[in-house]
Write an enzyme that holds these catalytic residues in place. Structure first.
Site, mmCIF file in Angstrom:
data_model
loop_
_atom_site.group_PDB
_atom_site.id
_atom_site.type_symbol
_atom_site.label_atom_id
_atom_site.label_comp_id
_atom_site.label_asym_id
_atom_site.label_seq_id
_atom_site.Cartn_x
_atom_site.Cartn_y
_atom_site.Cartn_z
ATOM 1 N N PHE A 101 0.835 -1.203 0.000
ATOM 2 C CA PHE A 101 0.000 0.000 0.000
ATOM 3 C C PHE A 101 0.875 1.261 0.000
ATOM 4 C CE2 PHE A 101 -2.642 3.205 2.211
ATOM 5 C CZ PHE A 101 -3.752 3.178 1.399
ATOM 6 N N ASP A 125 2.473 -5.431 8.618
ATOM 7 C CA ASP A 125 1.341 -4.520 8.518
ATOM 8 C C ASP A 125 0.081 -5.384 8.485
ATOM 9 O OD1 ASP A 125 -0.777 -2.956 7.567
ATOM 10 O OD2 ASP A 125 0.617 -1.515 6.678
ATOM 11 N N TYR A 152 -9.859 1.191 11.805
ATOM 12 C CA TYR A 152 -11.148 1.493 11.166
ATOM 13 C C TYR A 152 -11.563 0.499 10.101
ATOM 14 C CZ TYR A 152 -7.792 3.768 7.992
ATOM 15 O OH TYR A 152 -6.732 4.027 7.172
ATOM 16 N N LYS A 153 -10.775 -0.552 9.892
ATOM 17 C CA LYS A 153 -11.159 -1.553 8.882
ATOM 18 C C LYS A 153 -11.954 -2.667 9.573
ATOM 19 C CE LYS A 153 -7.582 0.029 5.805
ATOM 20 N NZ LYS A 153 -6.219 -0.091 5.302
ATOM 21 N N ARG A 211 -12.842 -4.743 -5.761
ATOM 22 C CA ARG A 211 -12.441 -5.333 -4.488
ATOM 23 C C ARG A 211 -13.653 -5.526 -3.588
ATOM 24 N NH1 ARG A 211 -8.264 -2.613 -0.268
ATOM 25 N NH2 ARG A 211 -10.038 -1.211 -0.038
HETATM 26 C C1 LIG Z 1 -5.497 1.124 5.092
HETATM 27 C C2 LIG Z 1 -4.028 0.962 5.094
HETATM 28 C C3 LIG Z 1 -3.195 1.960 5.622
HETATM 29 C C4 LIG Z 1 -3.796 3.254 6.123
HETATM 30 O O1 LIG Z 1 -2.886 4.061 6.772
HETATM 31 P P1 LIG Z 1 -3.420 5.400 7.479
HETATM 32 O O2 LIG Z 1 -2.223 5.961 8.126
HETATM 33 O O3 LIG Z 1 -4.501 4.975 8.420
HETATM 34 O O4 LIG Z 1 -3.986 6.282 6.435
HETATM 35 C C5 LIG Z 1 -1.833 1.717 5.665
HETATM 36 N N1 LIG Z 1 -1.309 0.568 5.186
HETATM 37 C C6 LIG Z 1 -2.080 -0.407 4.661
HETATM 38 C C7 LIG Z 1 -1.465 -1.669 4.155
HETATM 39 C C8 LIG Z 1 -3.460 -0.231 4.586
HETATM 40 O O5 LIG Z 1 -4.229 -1.177 4.050
#
Ligand SMILES: *Cc1c(COP(=O)(O)O)cnc(C)c1O
Length: 415
Positions: free
Chosen positions: A130, A202, A227-228, A374
């Site tokens: 990501f 992660d 938040y997921k 997705r």
């Molecule tokens: C959703 C997600 C993030 C989000 O990071 P924020 O700092 O909350 O914006 C980071 N890494 C991965 C792999 C994600 O899926």
């Protein structure tokens, strides 16, 4: 429908009837008529959260005011919520703190890991990870004098075999945010350890849906979103895991007063707190943090093994539905259970239009560059019946060419 559904409706009904965690659905408020397949972007609202937040706002903030730091123990909320997250990711108490964002927690981990492996300059990272993981790593690498070497998780063992002695840190997302592929946490952690490197995971797309087992597999560091699948609400703070054995050596680059050994001592120099508290920085967003703490009660009495079985059952059934109903659609997600997270990704040349046409029918998934449709399957609030209905809508969208409609061509800021 009977003749066109290949017996899928009967299978869905049987699977739902035998689902041991079907009752968890009633712990969520979802609007009627919606099939929500985006719990991997923003988890649904747990029914307990509005009252919990109202109590925090009216009583704790409105009435008790500043005393709440003590009387409602706001101070320890990051560690309390951290322990609750820890239960879902296989971390014993005292090793997880909630606060900041995943991006900020990644930064702490990258720099702290470099400091834990002096003399080693390489960070091995997946180029498909990501965006923010890559961007933050670039910034941390510049600051800490690290060299980024890219390799997909499949190729990491070969790179480690060749230049492992240079590697300080291996950084991996447990579930690929696009394809939904689940990487082998125990094996990659072992491979990193064999060459003396650390491994950072992660867990944004695995916390709450995969049996992560951080302690069991001797993971070194981990971060993830609130938040997921943890359903903490928009902008909920993230979490960071540092196991007991690494805490004394974890030297955070963000030395704020909440991570100080005596936060109210107002000493002239920084001294890190002992324990996981040293990952803290400044005052946390308490409304969001306490919303997340309340949201985590949606997992009460559920065992992660059950949750994972339900997740695999939903995604496996969806893959069967796709094969039967839309056999021409390309599936990007591995079909083997052991290699699949909690989402199914489909490739389509008009992926954006497909997602928009599905949303217009009440099936909410999302689009990811370049051609990914997705669909996240949150096992706490989805049924096999929902899963089949989503696949039937997909078939109908494609059959009618709804995804090609002009009105589905323009993109909003957030896709
Ligand atoms: C959703 C997600 C993030 C989000 O990071 P924020 O700092 O909350 O914006 C980071 N890494 C991965 C792999 C994600 O899926």
């Amino acid at each position: 429908m009977q003749d066109r559904d290949h017996g899928l409706a009967a299978r869905a009904a049987a699977l739902d009837a035998a689902d041991p965690i079907a009752h968890a659905r009633s712990r969520f408020d979802l609007p009627p008529g919606i099939i929500y397949l985006d719990g991997n972007s923003l988890g649904a609202l747990p029914a307990c959260v509005p009252d919990a937040v109202a109590e925090v706002v009216r009583q704790q903030w409105g009435t008790d005011l500043i005393a709440s730091w003590n009387s409602h123990d706001w101070w320890d909320a990051p560690l309390r919520a951290g322990n609750a997250v820890g239960r879902l990711i296989g971390a014993a108490p005292g090793q997880v703190a909630v606060g900041d964002s995943t991006s900020v927690n990644l930064f702490k981990c990258y720099v702290a890991a470099a400091r834990m492996r002096p003399g080693r300059q390489v960070v091995l990272s997946d180029p498909g990870v990501f965006s923010t993981d890559q961007y933050v790593l670039e910034g941390a690498a510049r600051l800490a004098g690290l060299q980024i070497v890219h390799a997909g998780p499949d190729d990491m063992p070969a790179v480690l075999a060749e230049r492992g002695h240079e590697v300080a840190l291996v950084s991996v997302s447990q579930v690929d945010y696009r394809t939904g592929e689940l990487w082998d946490l125990p094996a990659l952690t072992r491979a990193a350890h064999e060459v003396g490197a650390l491994c950072l995971w992660d867990l944004c797309h695995s916390a709450g849906v995969v049996e992560v087992g951080l302690d069991e597999h001797e993971a070194d560091l981990a971060v993830g979103c609130g938040y997921k699948y943890l359903n903490g609400g928009p902008g909920a703070p993230a979490f960071i895991y540092v196991p007991l054995r690494h805490q004394a050596a974890f030297d955070s680059p963000l030395t704020g007063w909440h991570g100080h050994a005596r936060p109210f001592g107002m000493e002239s120099g920084y001294r890190a707190a002992t324990g996981i508290a040293r990952t803290r920085v400044g005052t946390p967003p308490l409304l969001s943090l306490l919303a997340l703490e309340s949201a985590l009660t949606a997992y009460e009495g559920l065992d992660l093994a059950q949750v994972r079985r339900k997740s695999l059952s939903l995604t496996g059934f969806f893959l069967d539905c796709v094969r039967e109903l839309v056999p021409d659609v390309v599936v990007a997600t591995p079909v083997e259970d052991a290699r699949r997270g909690s989402q199914v990704a489909l490739r389509h040349e008009h992926a954006f239009g497909v997602v928009q046409a599905l949303i217009a029918r009440g099936v909410i998934g999302d689009f990811r560059e370049r051609d990914i449709v997705r669909m996240g399957f949150a096992p706490l609030y989805l049924s096999h019946e929902d899963t089949l209905a989503a696949a039937l809508h997909l078939r109908d969208v494609l059959d009618a060419g709804e995804h090609l409609a002009e009105r589905f061509a323009s993109r909003a800021t957030v896709t």
